[in-house]
Motif scaffolding. Structure first.
Motif, PDB file in Angstrom:
ATOM      1  N   ARG A  55      -4.503  15.178   0.730  1.00 24.26           N
ATOM      2  CA  ARG A  55      -3.713  14.854  -0.455  1.00 24.26           C
ATOM      3  C   ARG A  55      -2.559  15.828  -0.603  1.00 24.26           C
ATOM      4  N   ASN A  66       5.483   8.948  -7.863  1.00 29.78           N
ATOM      5  CA  ASN A  66       5.764   7.606  -8.372  1.00 29.78           C
ATOM      6  C   ASN A  66       7.090   7.167  -7.747  1.00 29.78           C
ATOM      7  N   GLN A 108       0.688   9.352  -1.045  1.00 26.93           N
ATOM      8  CA  GLN A 108       0.001  10.430  -1.762  1.00 26.93           C
ATOM      9  C   GLN A 108      -0.662  11.404  -0.789  1.00 26.93           C
ATOM     10  N   PRO A 167       2.807   2.928  -2.151  1.00 22.25           N
ATOM     11  CA  PRO A 167       2.646   3.915  -3.217  1.00 22.25           C
ATOM     12  C   PRO A 167       1.370   4.743  -3.103  1.00 22.25           C
ATOM     13  N   TYR A 168       0.327   4.181  -2.520  1.00 16.76           N
ATOM     14  CA  TYR A 168      -0.935   4.894  -2.351  1.00 16.76           C
ATOM     15  C   TYR A 168      -0.916   5.748  -1.087  1.00 16.76           C
ATOM     16  N   ARG A 169      -0.328   5.238  -0.026  1.00 17.14           N
ATOM     17  CA  ARG A 169      -0.301   5.945   1.254  1.00 17.14           C
ATOM     18  C   ARG A 169       0.535   7.215   1.191  1.00 17.14           C
ATOM     19  N   GLN A 173       0.806  -1.223   0.000  1.00 18.35           N
ATOM     20  CA  GLN A 173       0.000   0.000   0.000  1.00 18.35           C
ATOM     21  C   GLN A 173       0.841   1.277   0.000  1.00 18.35           C
ATOM     22  N   GLU A 183       1.164  13.411  -8.690  1.00 23.62           N
ATOM     23  CA  GLU A 183       1.223  12.157  -7.946  1.00 23.62           C
ATOM     24  C   GLU A 183       2.669  11.661  -7.858  1.00 23.62           C
TER      25      GLU A 183
END
Length: 91
Positions: free
Chosen positions: A25, A32, A18, A14-16, A12, A30
């Motif tokens: 946010r 990477n 952000q 890469p999503y966290r 998780q 975004e």
């Protein structure tokens, strides 16, 4: 004492990342992780051994980080292991 920190699976990450610590946010594009610079740090875990406890033994512990735009640095040790293709992990 530091406040409790929520744990989550490395997959998780890469999503966290952000979101900022406040849950909002992050500004800008975004993030990477694959585009961020990979860095390595070696720490050592040491202990005493021997009859007189006179022998210091140390084991290296490798930590991996990614440095992203805007100065964001994230520890990615667990994520890197699961993010590598099997062929790259086997050497």
């Amino acid at each position: 004492m530091a406040p409790p920190i929520e744990t989550f699976p490395a997959s998780q990450l890469p999503y966290r990342i952000q979101a900022a610590a406040n849950g909002k946010r992050r500004k800008g594009k975004e993030i990477n992780l694959n585009e961020c610079e990979l860095m390595e740090m070696v720490q050592h875990s040491c202990w005493l051994e021997g009859v007189k406890q006179d022998l210091t033994v140390c084991k290296p512990i490798v930590k991996l980080f990614r440095r992203c735009a805007g100065g964001l640095v994230i520890e990615t040790t667990a994520w890197e292991d699961g993010n590598q293709p099997q062929q790259a992990r086997d050497g």
